[in-house]
Design a protein around this motif. Structure first.
Motif, mmCIF file in Angstrom:
data_model
loop_
_atom_site.group_PDB
_atom_site.id
_atom_site.type_symbol
_atom_site.label_atom_id
_atom_site.label_comp_id
_atom_site.label_asym_id
_atom_site.label_seq_id
_atom_site.Cartn_x
_atom_site.Cartn_y
_atom_site.Cartn_z
ATOM 1 N N LEU A 15 0.948 -1.082 0.140
ATOM 2 C CA LEU A 15 -0.056 0.002 0.008
ATOM 3 C C LEU A 15 0.591 1.419 -0.011
ATOM 4 C CD1 LEU A 15 -2.784 1.390 0.142
ATOM 5 C CD2 LEU A 15 -2.413 1.132 2.773
ATOM 6 N N LEU A 16 1.902 1.171 0.752
ATOM 7 C CA LEU A 16 2.762 2.485 0.731
ATOM 8 C C LEU A 16 3.671 2.538 -0.372
ATOM 9 C CD1 LEU A 16 4.284 1.925 4.272
ATOM 10 C CD2 LEU A 16 2.581 3.717 3.595
ATOM 11 N N ILE A 17 3.900 1.735 -1.497
ATOM 12 C CA ILE A 17 4.233 2.124 -2.703
ATOM 13 C C ILE A 17 3.287 2.463 -3.774
ATOM 14 C CG2 ILE A 17 6.276 0.398 -2.270
ATOM 15 C CD1 ILE A 17 4.819 -1.491 -4.299
ATOM 16 N N GLY A 18 1.993 2.577 -3.332
ATOM 17 C CA GLY A 18 1.029 3.234 -4.267
ATOM 18 C C GLY A 18 0.356 2.120 -4.874
ATOM 19 N N ILE A 51 7.297 -8.844 -9.209
ATOM 20 C CA ILE A 51 6.357 -8.422 -10.060
ATOM 21 C C ILE A 51 6.215 -6.859 -9.711
ATOM 22 C CG2 ILE A 51 3.697 -8.255 -10.135
ATOM 23 C CD1 ILE A 51 3.848 -11.112 -9.835
ATOM 24 N N LEU A 52 6.257 -6.560 -8.474
ATOM 25 C CA LEU A 52 6.120 -5.036 -8.155
ATOM 26 C C LEU A 52 7.275 -4.179 -8.665
ATOM 27 C CD1 LEU A 52 5.004 -5.357 -4.336
ATOM 28 C CD2 LEU A 52 3.794 -4.574 -6.389
ATOM 29 N N ILE A 53 8.396 -4.565 -8.902
ATOM 30 C CA ILE A 53 9.731 -3.956 -9.356
ATOM 31 C C ILE A 53 9.356 -3.905 -10.972
ATOM 32 C CG2 ILE A 53 11.877 -4.303 -10.081
ATOM 33 C CD1 ILE A 53 12.441 -5.662 -7.116
ATOM 34 N N TYR A 54 9.046 -4.939 -11.532
ATOM 35 C CA TYR A 54 8.685 -4.602 -13.072
ATOM 36 C C TYR A 54 7.653 -3.947 -13.351
ATOM 37 C CZ TYR A 54 7.463 -6.354 -17.679
ATOM 38 O OH TYR A 54 7.141 -6.248 -18.891
ATOM 39 N N GLN A 55 6.524 -3.610 -12.494
ATOM 40 C CA GLN A 55 5.425 -2.899 -12.753
ATOM 41 C C GLN A 55 6.107 -1.420 -12.538
ATOM 42 O OE1 GLN A 55 2.353 -4.019 -9.945
ATOM 43 N NE2 GLN A 55 1.510 -5.295 -11.755
ATOM 44 N N ALA A 56 6.754 -1.325 -11.455
ATOM 45 C CA ALA A 56 7.307 0.008 -11.368
ATOM 46 C C ALA A 56 8.287 0.525 -12.543
ATOM 47 C CB ALA A 56 8.236 0.235 -9.915
ATOM 48 N N HIS A 57 9.096 -0.592 -13.005
ATOM 49 C CA HIS A 57 9.944 0.034 -14.099
ATOM 50 C C HIS A 57 9.052 0.180 -15.435
ATOM 51 C CE1 HIS A 57 13.377 -0.311 -16.739
ATOM 52 N NE2 HIS A 57 12.744 -1.180 -17.510
ATOM 53 N N GLN A 58 8.094 -0.339 -15.867
ATOM 54 C CA GLN A 58 7.013 -0.218 -16.679
ATOM 55 C C GLN A 58 6.232 1.251 -16.492
ATOM 56 O OE1 GLN A 58 6.881 -1.716 -19.572
ATOM 57 N NE2 GLN A 58 8.344 -3.284 -18.871
ATOM 58 N N ASP A 59 5.907 1.391 -15.318
ATOM 59 C CA ASP A 59 5.389 2.828 -15.080
ATOM 60 C C ASP A 59 6.452 4.008 -15.345
ATOM 61 O OD1 ASP A 59 2.952 1.705 -14.222
ATOM 62 O OD2 ASP A 59 3.365 1.847 -11.921
ATOM 63 N N ARG A 60 7.563 3.636 -15.029
ATOM 64 C CA ARG A 60 8.802 4.818 -15.295
ATOM 65 C C ARG A 60 8.871 5.047 -16.854
ATOM 66 N NH1 ARG A 60 12.718 2.477 -12.078
ATOM 67 N NH2 ARG A 60 11.623 2.413 -10.269
ATOM 68 N N ARG A 61 8.806 3.753 -17.725
ATOM 69 C CA ARG A 61 9.082 3.596 -18.932
ATOM 70 C C ARG A 61 8.000 4.242 -19.817
ATOM 71 N NH1 ARG A 61 10.519 -1.676 -21.720
ATOM 72 N NH2 ARG A 61 12.309 -1.268 -20.871
ATOM 73 N N ALA A 62 6.623 4.437 -19.166
ATOM 74 C CA ALA A 62 5.518 4.923 -19.775
ATOM 75 C C ALA A 62 5.546 6.222 -19.562
ATOM 76 C CB ALA A 62 4.368 4.436 -19.364
#
Length: 63
Positions: A15-18, A51-62
């Motif tokens: 929850l704290l990572i959003g 999974i969370l690290i991958y999603q964060a990376h995809q969010d930054r790439r977008a």
């Protein structure tokens, strides 16, 4: 006291990572896992973290 902390720490950290929806899903899986088997296994934590690290990376790439 430590048991209560262990019960809420994984969903709270997500929850704290959003990721509020994912934290609710993890809590719904985590609660029965704690009660019936003593918690999720170590590989499950590794998979969830990946999974969370991958999603964060995809969010930054977008952006």
């Amino acid at each position: 006291m430590n048991y209560v902390l262990a019960l809420f720490l994984p969903p709270l950290s997500i929850l704290l990572i959003g990721r509020p929806i994912l934290s609710i899903v993890v809590f719904l899986i985590w609660l029965p896992a704690i009660i019936f088997s003593g918690g999720l296994t170590h590989p499950m934590f590794i998979l969830l973290a990946w999974i969370l690290i991958y999603q964060a990376h995809q969010d930054r790439r977008a952006r």
